[in-house]
Design a protein around this motif. Structure first.
Motif, short mmCIF file in Angstrom:
data_model
loop_
_atom_site.label_atom_id
_atom_site.label_comp_id
_atom_site.label_asym_id
_atom_site.label_seq_id
_atom_site.Cartn_x
_atom_site.Cartn_y
_atom_site.Cartn_z
N PRO A 1 40.64 52.92 55.12
CA PRO A 1 41.76 52.45 56.77
C PRO A 1 41.04 50.95 56.71
CG PRO A 1 41.52 54.72 57.13
CD PRO A 1 40.42 54.68 56.35
N GLY A 2 42.35 50.54 56.40
CA GLY A 2 41.99 48.90 57.51
C GLY A 2 40.94 47.92 56.00
N PHE A 3 41.04 48.75 55.35
CA PHE A 3 40.44 47.39 53.88
C PHE A 3 41.68 46.23 53.39
CE2 PHE A 3 40.67 46.00 49.07
CZ PHE A 3 39.57 46.29 49.02
N LYS A 4 42.72 46.76 53.75
CA LYS A 4 43.44 45.63 53.13
C LYS A 4 43.93 44.51 53.71
CE LYS A 4 47.45 48.31 52.23
NZ LYS A 4 48.84 48.66 51.84
N SER A 5 43.38 44.46 55.22
CA SER A 5 43.20 43.86 56.55
C SER A 5 41.92 42.74 56.11
CB SER A 5 43.90 44.19 57.73
OG SER A 5 42.32 45.41 58.21
N SER A 6 41.30 43.87 55.58
CA SER A 6 39.61 42.57 55.97
C SER A 6 40.04 41.44 54.25
CB SER A 6 38.81 43.87 54.90
OG SER A 6 39.10 43.96 54.13
N VAL A 7 41.11 41.63 53.70
CA VAL A 7 40.81 41.02 52.09
C VAL A 7 41.33 39.15 52.31
CG1 VAL A 7 42.17 40.28 49.77
CG2 VAL A 7 41.45 43.06 50.82
N ILE A 8 40.35 38.74 51.78
CA ILE A 8 40.50 37.27 52.00
C ILE A 8 40.97 37.00 50.83
CG2 ILE A 8 38.76 35.33 52.42
CD1 ILE A 8 36.78 36.71 53.63
N GLY A 9 40.52 37.07 49.18
CA GLY A 9 40.89 36.77 48.61
C GLY A 9 40.86 37.88 47.25
N ARG A 10 41.73 37.37 45.95
CA ARG A 10 40.46 38.27 45.24
C ARG A 10 41.40 37.50 43.78
NH1 ARG A 10 45.80 43.09 46.17
NH2 ARG A 10 47.82 41.55 44.52
N ASP A 11 40.74 38.17 42.30
CA ASP A 11 40.70 37.51 41.57
C ASP A 11 40.84 39.03 40.43
OD1 ASP A 11 40.14 36.36 38.93
OD2 ASP A 11 38.33 36.86 39.18
N ILE A 12 42.38 38.35 39.90
CA ILE A 12 43.14 39.81 39.24
C ILE A 12 42.55 39.87 37.15
CG2 ILE A 12 44.37 41.69 38.55
CD1 ILE A 12 46.17 40.50 41.18
N LEU A 13 41.96 40.17 36.96
CA LEU A 13 41.77 39.94 35.29
C LEU A 13 42.43 41.22 34.73
CD1 LEU A 13 38.32 38.30 35.75
CD2 LEU A 13 39.88 37.67 34.98
N THR A 14 43.06 40.86 33.87
CA THR A 14 43.73 42.30 33.16
C THR A 14 43.01 42.30 31.92
OG1 THR A 14 45.00 41.08 32.15
CG2 THR A 14 46.04 41.99 34.47
N PRO A 15 43.21 42.81 30.80
CA PRO A 15 42.38 42.82 28.99
C PRO A 15 43.57 42.32 29.01
CG PRO A 15 43.19 45.24 30.02
CD PRO A 15 44.01 44.46 30.81
N PRO A 16 44.57 41.04 29.33
CA PRO A 16 44.75 39.74 28.27
C PRO A 16 43.48 38.50 28.89
CG PRO A 16 46.80 41.20 28.26
CD PRO A 16 45.28 42.24 29.42
N ASP A 17 43.53 38.82 30.19
CA ASP A 17 42.64 37.50 30.52
C ASP A 17 41.01 37.85 30.10
OD1 ASP A 17 44.70 36.76 32.88
OD2 ASP A 17 44.46 38.74 33.79
N LEU A 18 40.75 39.40 30.68
CA LEU A 18 39.40 39.46 29.78
C LEU A 18 39.35 38.66 28.91
CD1 LEU A 18 38.53 42.80 31.39
CD2 LEU A 18 37.84 40.42 32.07
N GLU A 19 40.23 38.97 27.73
CA GLU A 19 40.03 38.28 26.46
C GLU A 19 40.51 36.67 26.83
OE1 GLU A 19 42.33 39.14 22.78
OE2 GLU A 19 43.21 38.80 24.00
N ARG A 20 40.82 36.43 26.87
CA ARG A 20 41.17 34.71 27.12
C ARG A 20 40.51 33.86 27.78
NH1 ARG A 20 42.86 32.49 31.63
NH2 ARG A 20 44.30 34.17 32.61
N VAL A 21 39.72 34.21 28.96
CA VAL A 21 38.38 33.81 29.76
C VAL A 21 36.94 33.58 29.20
CG1 VAL A 21 37.26 33.84 31.90
CG2 VAL A 21 39.24 34.02 32.05
N PHE A 22 36.90 34.75 28.54
CA PHE A 22 35.45 36.06 28.52
C PHE A 22 34.87 35.63 26.89
CE2 PHE A 22 35.99 36.67 32.89
CZ PHE A 22 34.77 36.25 33.11
N GLY A 23 36.36 35.17 25.97
CA GLY A 23 36.17 35.65 24.35
C GLY A 23 36.53 37.67 23.67
#
Length: 575
Positions: free
Chosen positions: A486-508
């Motif tokens: 509990p309290g994790f969500k309020s500690s978040v400053i920012g996030r970077d989300i990489l779904t399978p298509p994102d992993l393909e696009r960014v890293f090949g």
């Protein structure tokens, strides 16, 4: 708050500029060898080629080297191992040959290595947890809280699995059996290829009369193997996570046992089975390999996109860049995936039709969404609350397994993805590398790596992985973490989300697959990527596959590229 962030950004940027391996001079038009892709595999291959006197250039399409083993400052002041996030599998001989410690690799060892908190109501008492590490007596004490029988069986299980690891380990550093040469080669080639049987025969001798038991480990569902040894679900599920991580498979999937072995056969600086964080993130590993390669004379260039492999009469001639520049060479080694190498870069008319058909069927499904998170304080788990000073405790330093109390949870999460929807209760591996490495985040802040599954590449109902879908899934992940801490969500400053298509696009990574292709038994050893071309050579003379799509597969291992480089050097010697 903004003051320390700005200061941290300046410091980290200065550190990054000092570490980046900038190559002076201009790309030439002719080399002995060209490497497609500056991931860790391509860099290792370049180092070995140059070490043998083969003049080598590495061409990386991104602005930064490292491929999936890269450090990036996504959120100001916080530096992430954006894709790959732990070190263990890098082969000891490569570590030694390339003098990686001399070139800057510093490892923070993790012990304990695994923390599994429970979600349970115990009449006002804190939930239980399972903490495993290098101390067998402590492991048994932890396991005994769930099953005394399992605590007694655990050392025997470890010995049993370690014997299999010892048998398979030498196979990683050797080319697979060359079935093509044995069956269709000249008499001389057949005799030479018999040498490739030696590591396989040695593995058989190591296992001896227990081969049938170990065969079952490699072919059966890991749930069947674990059910034989243990009765407590938290222990079985914790162990099962290593069998499915990165794989579109559940503990009930036949053959999932090998993926578990692939993740427990590591070694760090002589310590068997250890996993660690690299100071400065995984990009520091790639940087060290690059420094080793360039010290030998290799040239590495970023923002050089290869458009096509030049082939004439079945022989490689070099590559053509996206801007039309031709770079000629006698050898081309591709660190790209089998799909990209053969279906996009190689002229189709130069490849056999049956080879193209087989490559197109190479399975690269992925369940992974990687989420990188910047927080202003450590997660505070109900099962093991933080100390009053807010400093990291041992359980913050290891892999934290959430939604991993019962193997059925993993099966259900997998079934969600098979229906084309992200898991409603996803498997989460949470790591906090800044708990050991202070260079990654500002004082008081931390970087968190969330390796989550299962998320399908294609969503049901024609939906696309847009920002709304990405954030919806990430919110689900964060909601589950909140239940444990509990309290994790309020500690978040920012996030970077990489779904399978994102992993393909960014890293090949094809399909988002971190291994370039499934590590299923039908795609391993002499069947990787195809049975007739599994020894790094291809239907094109002088073209070699050196990435994770070749034997022995994925992870920051370096074996495939070292083996491929040695095969290319051998062919060059006798050509």
């Amino acid at each position: 708050m903004h003051g320390w962030r700005l200061k941290s950004v300046k410091q980290s940027l200065l550190q990054w500029r000092r570490s980046y391996s900038k190559i002076p001079g201009e790309l030439k038009g002719k080399y002995d060898a060209v490497l497609i892709g500056g991931g860790h595999n391509g860099l290792v291959a370049a180092a070995y080629l140059q070490r043998s006197g083969v003049n080598t250039a590495v061409l990386e399409r991104r602005h930064v080297i490292g491929g999936a083993a890269v450090t990036e400052e996504i959120i100001p002041g916080f530096r992430f191992s954006r894709a790959s996030y732990l070190l263990s599998l890098l082969r000891p001989q490569i570590y030694k040959d390339l003098e990686l410690k001399k070139h800057g690799v510093k490892v923070y060892f993790r012990d304990p290595h695994s923390f599994t908190p429970m979600l349970e109501n115990r009449n006002g008492q804190k939930p239980r947890s399972l903490l495993l590490g290098g101390d067998m007596a402590e492991n048994q004490r932890q396991i005994a809280m769930f099953s005394k029988r399992d605590a007694k069986a655990y050392p025997e299980y470890e010995n049993f699995m370690n014997r299999l690891v010892c048998a398979i380990d030498p196979l990683l550093d050797s080319p697979p059996v060359d079935t093509s040469a044995i069956t269709r080669g000249s008499l001389l080639k057949r005799l030479k290829s018999l040498k490739t049987l030696k590591p396989l025969m040695k593995a058989g001798i190591t296992l001896g009369s227990d081969i049938p038991k170990y065969y079952e480990v490699l072919t059966a569902p890991i749930s069947k193997i674990l059910d034989h040894w243990f009765e407590s679900e938290p222990l079985k599920c914790t162990l099962a996570t290593d069998a499915v991580i990165g794989a579109m498979a559940s503990p009930a999937t036949p053959g999932s046992g090998y993926v578990l072995l692939h993740h427990v056969m590591g070694e760090l600086e002589g310590k068997k089975g250890c996993w660690g964080y690299v100071e400065g993130g995984m990009g520091a590993v790639s940087e060290a390999i690059a420094r080793s390669a360039t010290a030998l004379g290799a040239e590495i260039y970023t923002e050089k996109v290869v458009k096509e492999i030049l082939v004439n009469k079945g022989k490689v001639q070099g590559v053509v860049l996206q801007d039309g520049t031709e770079v000629h060479s006698n050898l081309v080694l591709s660190n790209a995936s089998p799909h990209h190498t053969f279906l996009q870069l190689t002229p189709k008319e130069q490849l056999p039709e049956d080879f193209i058909t087989t490559i197109s069927k190479f399975d690269s499904k992925s369940p992974v969404t990687k989420i990188n998170v910047a927080v202003d304080r450590l997660p505070n788990f109900l099962a093991l609350p933080n100390t009053p000073d807010g400093k990291p405790s041992p359980h913050h330093q290891c892999s934290i397994h959430l939604n991993s109390e019962d193997t059925q949870l993993l099966n259900e999460a997998y079934e969600d993805a098979c229906k084309g929807k992200p898991s409603t209760r996803p498997m989460i591996e949470l790591c906090i590398p800044s708990s050991l490495d202070p260079t990654l985040a500002p004082p008081g802040g931390h970087v968190i790596s969330l390796f989550t599954q299962y998320t399908p590449y294609n969503l049901s109902g024609g939906r696309q992985w847009n920002d709304e879908e990405r954030n919806s899934y990430a919110d689900t992940v964060f909601d589950w973490i909140e239940k444990y801490a509990p309290g994790f969500k309020s500690s978040v400053i920012g996030r970077d989300i990489l779904t399978p298509p994102d992993l393909e696009r960014v890293f090949g990574l094809p399909g988002g697959n971190i291994f370039h292709g499934s590590m299923s038994l039908d795609q391993l050893y002499f069947a990787r990527p195809v049975p007739t071309f599994s020894n790094y050579r291809t239907p094109i003379s002088g073209l070699y596959l050196c990435g994770s799509g070749s034997h022995p597969g994925g992870g920051v291992m370096g074996a495939s590229d070292a083996n491929a480089a040695l095969a290319a050097i051998q062919d060059l010697k006798y050509s």
